[in-house]
Scaffold this motif. Structure first.
Motif, mmCIF file in Angstrom:
data_model
loop_
_atom_site.group_PDB
_atom_site.id
_atom_site.type_symbol
_atom_site.label_atom_id
_atom_site.label_comp_id
_atom_site.label_asym_id
_atom_site.label_seq_id
_atom_site.Cartn_x
_atom_site.Cartn_y
_atom_site.Cartn_z
ATOM 1 N N PRO A 140 0.271 -1.110 0.166
ATOM 2 C CA PRO A 140 0.372 -0.082 -0.225
ATOM 3 C C PRO A 140 1.084 1.058 0.228
ATOM 4 C CG PRO A 140 -0.232 -1.013 2.551
ATOM 5 C CD PRO A 140 0.900 -1.807 1.689
ATOM 6 N N THR A 141 1.979 1.292 -1.185
ATOM 7 C CA THR A 141 2.491 2.370 -1.211
ATOM 8 C C THR A 141 2.270 3.575 -2.435
ATOM 9 O OG1 THR A 141 4.379 1.288 -2.586
ATOM 10 C CG2 THR A 141 4.912 0.934 0.093
ATOM 11 N N LYS A 142 1.481 3.100 -2.815
ATOM 12 C CA LYS A 142 0.536 3.627 -4.169
ATOM 13 C C LYS A 142 -0.375 3.932 -3.499
ATOM 14 C CE LYS A 142 4.778 1.951 -7.419
ATOM 15 N NZ LYS A 142 4.080 0.906 -8.086
ATOM 16 N N GLU A 143 -1.326 4.783 -4.614
ATOM 17 C CA GLU A 143 -2.165 5.170 -4.830
ATOM 18 C C GLU A 143 -3.695 3.834 -4.912
ATOM 19 O OE1 GLU A 143 -5.051 7.662 -7.009
ATOM 20 O OE2 GLU A 143 -3.774 9.143 -6.414
ATOM 21 N N GLY A 144 -4.273 3.332 -3.818
ATOM 22 C CA GLY A 144 -5.478 2.972 -4.157
ATOM 23 C C GLY A 144 -6.817 3.129 -4.910
ATOM 24 N N LYS A 145 -6.983 2.522 -4.374
ATOM 25 C CA LYS A 145 -8.749 2.522 -5.564
ATOM 26 C C LYS A 145 -9.781 1.484 -4.885
ATOM 27 C CE LYS A 145 -9.192 2.938 -9.567
ATOM 28 N NZ LYS A 145 -9.024 3.333 -11.141
ATOM 29 N N HIS A 146 -11.512 2.353 -4.186
ATOM 30 C CA HIS A 146 -12.217 1.692 -3.925
ATOM 31 C C HIS A 146 -13.129 0.603 -4.220
ATOM 32 C CE1 HIS A 146 -15.967 1.188 -1.623
ATOM 33 N NE2 HIS A 146 -15.351 1.401 -0.558
ATOM 34 N N SER B 8 -5.702 7.828 -1.026
ATOM 35 C CA SER B 8 -3.933 8.142 -1.022
ATOM 36 C C SER B 8 -3.191 6.694 -0.230
ATOM 37 C CB SER B 8 -4.154 9.594 -0.299
ATOM 38 O OG SER B 8 -4.795 9.194 0.892
ATOM 39 N N PRO B 9 -2.342 6.801 -0.485
ATOM 40 C CA PRO B 9 -1.009 5.912 -0.108
ATOM 41 C C PRO B 9 -1.828 5.729 1.565
ATOM 42 C CG PRO B 9 -0.510 7.075 -1.399
ATOM 43 C CD PRO B 9 -1.247 7.691 -1.468
ATOM 44 N N LEU B 10 -1.367 4.388 2.008
ATOM 45 C CA LEU B 10 -1.813 3.938 3.399
ATOM 46 C C LEU B 10 -0.401 3.701 3.718
ATOM 47 C CD1 LEU B 10 -4.146 2.983 5.499
ATOM 48 C CD2 LEU B 10 -3.198 0.655 4.865
ATOM 49 N N ALA B 11 0.441 4.027 3.921
ATOM 50 C CA ALA B 11 2.294 3.427 4.268
ATOM 51 C C ALA B 11 2.279 4.504 4.639
ATOM 52 C CB ALA B 11 3.415 2.535 3.882
ATOM 53 N N TYR C 236 3.469 -4.234 9.711
ATOM 54 C CA TYR C 236 3.995 -4.412 7.865
ATOM 55 C C TYR C 236 3.520 -2.907 7.648
ATOM 56 C CZ TYR C 236 2.091 -4.691 3.894
ATOM 57 O OH TYR C 236 2.136 -4.247 2.621
ATOM 58 N N LEU C 237 2.910 -1.826 8.019
ATOM 59 C CA LEU C 237 2.437 -0.035 7.432
ATOM 60 C C LEU C 237 4.107 -0.046 7.919
ATOM 61 C CD1 LEU C 237 -1.123 0.279 7.999
ATOM 62 C CD2 LEU C 237 0.243 -0.624 5.498
ATOM 63 N N ASN C 238 4.206 -0.335 9.458
ATOM 64 C CA ASN C 238 5.324 0.768 9.706
ATOM 65 C C ASN C 238 6.750 -0.051 8.709
ATOM 66 O OD1 ASN C 238 3.930 3.400 10.307
ATOM 67 N ND2 ASN C 238 4.241 1.462 12.915
ATOM 68 N N SER C 239 7.129 -0.820 8.112
ATOM 69 C CA SER C 239 7.827 -1.422 7.941
ATOM 70 C C SER C 239 8.128 -0.787 6.061
ATOM 71 C CB SER C 239 7.629 -2.961 8.094
ATOM 72 O OG SER C 239 6.482 -3.749 6.810
ATOM 73 N N LEU C 240 7.332 -0.529 5.713
ATOM 74 C CA LEU C 240 7.211 -0.546 4.412
ATOM 75 C C LEU C 240 8.200 1.186 4.381
ATOM 76 C CD1 LEU C 240 3.943 -1.460 3.217
ATOM 77 C CD2 LEU C 240 5.816 -2.611 3.128
ATOM 78 N N LYS C 241 8.942 0.901 3.561
ATOM 79 C CA LYS C 241 10.209 2.149 3.042
ATOM 80 C C LYS C 241 10.076 2.491 2.170
ATOM 81 C CE LYS C 241 10.901 2.413 7.606
ATOM 82 N NZ LYS C 241 9.051 3.262 8.532
#
Length: 130
Positions: free
Chosen positions: A67-73, A81-84, A125-130
């Protein structure tokens, strides 16, 4: 009488302040882990995030993998917008929004609210994404 009121006022403020989260993504992860009385796991968090749960969706259905890029419902096609946090500095900084979206999204994915452990794992998990 005035001294007693001030003392009580300080005690009440101290109790209130101790329950307020220092809201940033890492502190949030630690708070949820503390509430769960168990350490957060980014591995469990990634598995939870990417797996379909009680309903038809996973977190990744809308937020993408990773989840590092724009998503879509998935239902409305609305842009997300990116969640990470490393890719969107505004994420997980507003307590009201965090509570609202965890409650809403967990219900959409699980059919219930997420547990503190599930939230701490997802945050790890989200905090681990760099």
């Amino acid at each position: 009488m005035r001294l007693i009121i001030k003392t009580i006022g300080v005690a009440v403020v101290s109790l209130f302040v101790s329950n307020v989260w220092a809201l940033d993504p890492v502190s949030l992860e630690k708070q949820y882990a503390s509430d769960a009385k168990q350490s957060a796991s980014s591995i469990r968090g990634e598995k939870f995030f990417t797996s379909k749960q009680g309903k038809e969706w996973s977190c990744a259905s809308c937020h993408g993998v990773p989840p590092t890029k724009e998503g879509k419902h998935a239902a409305t096609d609305k842009s997300i917008s990116p969640l990470a946090p490393a890719y969107n500095a505004k994420r997980f900084t507003d307590e009201a929004k965090v509570n609202k979206w965890f409650k809403r999204n967990c219900n959409d994915v699980l059919g219930r609210e997420c547990s503190s452990l599930e939230k701490s794992d997802v945050m790890a998990y989200l905090n681990s994404l760099k």
